[in-house]
Design an enzyme around this catalytic site. Sequence first.
Site, PDB file in Angstrom:
ATOM      1  N   GLY A  38       0.976  -1.279  -0.058  1.00 31.11           N
ATOM      2  CA  GLY A  38      -0.110   0.046  -0.062  1.00 31.11           C
ATOM      3  C   GLY A  38       0.828   1.258   0.034  1.00 31.11           C
ATOM      4  O   GLY A  38       2.001   1.343  -0.533  1.00 31.11           O
ATOM      5  N   LEU A  40       0.251   3.570  -2.130  1.00 33.91           N
ATOM      6  CA  LEU A  40       0.389   3.580  -3.680  1.00 33.91           C
ATOM      7  C   LEU A  40       0.874   4.630  -4.109  1.00 33.91           C
ATOM      8  O   LEU A  40       0.748   6.050  -4.004  1.00 33.91           O
ATOM      9  CB  LEU A  40      -0.656   2.716  -4.323  1.00 33.91           C
ATOM     10  CG  LEU A  40      -1.173   1.713  -4.028  1.00 33.91           C
ATOM     11  CD1 LEU A  40      -2.452   1.169  -4.651  1.00 33.91           C
ATOM     12  CD2 LEU A  40      -0.461   0.304  -3.692  1.00 33.91           C
ATOM     13  N   HIS A  41       2.100   4.707  -5.079  1.00 37.87           N
ATOM     14  CA  HIS A  41       2.687   5.634  -5.810  1.00 37.87           C
ATOM     15  C   HIS A  41       2.816   5.371  -7.341  1.00 37.87           C
ATOM     16  O   HIS A  41       2.456   4.202  -7.601  1.00 37.87           O
ATOM     17  CB  HIS A  41       3.963   6.019  -5.259  1.00 37.87           C
ATOM     18  CG  HIS A  41       4.919   4.676  -4.945  1.00 37.87           C
ATOM     19  ND1 HIS A  41       5.462   4.268  -5.883  1.00 37.87           N
ATOM     20  CD2 HIS A  41       5.336   4.439  -3.844  1.00 37.87           C
ATOM     21  CE1 HIS A  41       6.194   3.177  -5.433  1.00 37.87           C
ATOM     22  NE2 HIS A  41       6.250   3.248  -4.220  1.00 37.87           N
ATOM     23  N   HIS A  44       4.008   1.618  -8.220  1.00 36.10           N
ATOM     24  CA  HIS A  44       3.073   0.777  -8.105  1.00 36.10           C
ATOM     25  C   HIS A  44       2.231   0.649  -9.275  1.00 36.10           C
ATOM     26  O   HIS A  44       1.679  -0.342  -9.862  1.00 36.10           O
ATOM     27  CB  HIS A  44       2.074   0.879  -6.673  1.00 36.10           C
ATOM     28  CG  HIS A  44       2.891   0.624  -5.421  1.00 36.10           C
ATOM     29  ND1 HIS A  44       2.962   1.722  -4.595  1.00 36.10           N
ATOM     30  CD2 HIS A  44       3.573  -0.298  -5.008  1.00 36.10           C
ATOM     31  CE1 HIS A  44       3.710   1.402  -3.659  1.00 36.10           C
ATOM     32  NE2 HIS A  44       4.033   0.205  -3.728  1.00 36.10           N
ATOM     33  N   ASP A 157      12.976  -3.107  -5.786  1.00 33.39           N
ATOM     34  CA  ASP A 157      13.767  -3.775  -4.828  1.00 33.39           C
ATOM     35  C   ASP A 157      14.193  -5.019  -5.456  1.00 33.39           C
ATOM     36  O   ASP A 157      13.710  -6.055  -5.332  1.00 33.39           O
ATOM     37  CB  ASP A 157      12.272  -4.174  -4.065  1.00 33.39           C
ATOM     38  CG  ASP A 157      11.652  -2.952  -3.334  1.00 33.39           C
ATOM     39  OD1 ASP A 157      12.339  -2.453  -2.160  1.00 33.39           O
ATOM     40  OD2 ASP A 157      10.998  -2.561  -4.022  1.00 33.39           O
ATOM     41  N   SER A 193       7.208   4.385  -0.890  1.00 35.36           N
ATOM     42  CA  SER A 193       6.294   4.577   0.227  1.00 35.36           C
ATOM     43  C   SER A 193       6.690   5.511   1.129  1.00 35.36           C
ATOM     44  O   SER A 193       6.163   6.415   2.063  1.00 35.36           O
ATOM     45  CB  SER A 193       5.196   3.521   0.846  1.00 35.36           C
ATOM     46  OG  SER A 193       4.860   2.873  -0.516  1.00 35.36           O
ATOM     47  N   ARG A 194       7.991   5.042   1.418  1.00 35.75           N
ATOM     48  CA  ARG A 194       8.668   5.712   2.645  1.00 35.75           C
ATOM     49  C   ARG A 194       9.248   7.318   2.373  1.00 35.75           C
ATOM     50  O   ARG A 194       9.443   7.745   3.344  1.00 35.75           O
ATOM     51  CB  ARG A 194       9.936   5.056   3.033  1.00 35.75           C
ATOM     52  CG  ARG A 194       9.589   3.615   3.764  1.00 35.75           C
ATOM     53  CD  ARG A 194      11.114   3.002   4.396  1.00 35.75           C
ATOM     54  NE  ARG A 194      10.536   1.962   5.262  1.00 35.75           N
ATOM     55  CZ  ARG A 194      10.304   0.657   4.869  1.00 35.75           C
ATOM     56  NH1 ARG A 194      10.773   0.342   3.633  1.00 35.75           N
ATOM     57  NH2 ARG A 194       9.959  -0.310   5.823  1.00 35.75           N
TER      58      ARG A 194
HETATM   59  P1  AMP Z   1       6.010  -2.303  -1.531  1.00 33.98           P
HETATM   60  O1  AMP Z   1       4.780  -1.938  -1.698  1.00 33.98           O
HETATM   61  O2  AMP Z   1       7.201  -1.246  -1.383  1.00 33.98           O
HETATM   62  O3  AMP Z   1       6.220  -3.350  -1.188  1.00 33.98           O
HETATM   63  O4  AMP Z   1       6.310  -2.529  -3.279  1.00 33.98           O
HETATM   64  C1  AMP Z   1       5.572  -3.124  -4.021  1.00 33.98           C
HETATM   65  C2  AMP Z   1       6.018  -3.403  -5.417  1.00 33.98           C
HETATM   66  O5  AMP Z   1       6.219  -2.324  -6.002  1.00 33.98           O
HETATM   67  C3  AMP Z   1       7.419  -4.364  -5.254  1.00 33.98           C
HETATM   68  O6  AMP Z   1       7.491  -5.082  -6.395  1.00 33.98           O
HETATM   69  C4  AMP Z   1       8.153  -3.038  -5.622  1.00 33.98           C
HETATM   70  O7  AMP Z   1       9.588  -3.268  -6.102  1.00 33.98           O
HETATM   71  C5  AMP Z   1       7.507  -2.258  -6.497  1.00 33.98           C
HETATM   72  N1  AMP Z   1       8.011  -0.810  -6.624  1.00 33.98           N
HETATM   73  C6  AMP Z   1       8.234  -0.196  -5.428  1.00 33.98           C
HETATM   74  N2  AMP Z   1       8.665   1.148  -5.725  1.00 33.98           N
HETATM   75  C7  AMP Z   1       8.866   1.219  -6.912  1.00 33.98           C
HETATM   76  C8  AMP Z   1       9.410   2.079  -7.953  1.00 33.98           C
HETATM   77  N3  AMP Z   1       9.846   3.321  -7.773  1.00 33.98           N
HETATM   78  N4  AMP Z   1       9.426   1.780  -9.359  1.00 33.98           N
HETATM   79  C9  AMP Z   1       8.798   0.384  -9.590  1.00 33.98           C
HETATM   80  N5  AMP Z   1       8.405  -0.503  -8.829  1.00 33.98           N
HETATM   81  C10 AMP Z   1       8.488  -0.208  -7.294  1.00 33.98           C
END
Ligand code: AMP
Length: 285
Positions: A38, A40-41, A44, A157, A193-194
């Site tokens: 979540g 979301l940006h 995502h 990641d 998200s951070r």
């Molecule tokens: P998270 O919600 O941070 O666990 O991320 C969920 C998914 O979104 C993971 O597969 C992340 O690698 C991907 N993700 C997070 N930030 C980015 C970004 N800036 N660009 C592309 N994918 C991302």
Amino acid sequence: MTFISHCLDIVSSVNEIRDKVLSAKKKNKKIAFVPTMGGLHKGHLSLIRKSKLVGDVSIVSIFVNPMQFGPAEDYSVYPREEEKDIKLLEDNGVNILYFPDKDSIYPKNFQTEVSVKKIENTLCGKFRPSHFKGVATIVTKLLIQVMPDYAIFGEKDYQQLVLINQLVSDLNIPVKVISCPTIREDDGLAFSSRNTFLSEDGRYIASNLYSELLNVADLVRRGGNISNICEKAVQNLLDIGFSSVDYIEVCDAISLKKLDKIEDNTRVFGAAYIGNTRIIDNIII
Ligand code: AMP
């Protein structure tokens, strides 16, 4: 501009998600799944766009996974923006949101851990000792619960992506893992998200992680000594205002082994703190 509102199905139990997926599969629909925590940006959203390209049914999960946070980490304050996220999912044509609660994912007496032994102990694993066990366990669980045809992850990641490829292969999970490039702000900072934790100054400092990785990649390509270049990059980040730097490392992109000379598939990885906010990034060399 036309605004297309979309019908998003929100489910919270394993049985419900399984029923939906099974009935879609019976109609020969391909399921594309994007696991998230979540907040979301645009990063995502790029994964969601990919899910819509490759699959017929786009499923996103939101679950802030306690098992991947260390005791002193930011689990309790991690962004939880349910309403905003649901609106984004609707606007972006997602079909199903899987939104399980903590007790249905980790019921009383839960005791299984998935450990990807080599990968979990390098790079971020050295600084976040149980993090990747938590990631491997939740991703395995979600893949078994949802049983998608495609699962989509971001290169942002990258160590997580390598870990997931390994566990999918080791455990013969019948899913195709698809990776997507990192989406960045105009100044290069990877969406995360951070980032919402950062002050205006912190936000500026943060953008320097990406520029420092570009700098390392450039110097390494010119044949400089990798260990000296990485040491200098750490110092540059501290000088710019990062509170601490966990690592800057040049590694093989498949095994994640540290390299002292550049090979075919090489990436540079970095992780650093601004106050209590940890940011990570990586790029190809
Ligand atoms: P998270 O919600 O941070 O666990 O991320 C969920 C998914 O979104 C993971 O597969 C992340 O690698 C991907 N993700 C997070 N930030 C980015 C970004 N800036 N660009 C592309 N994918 C991302």
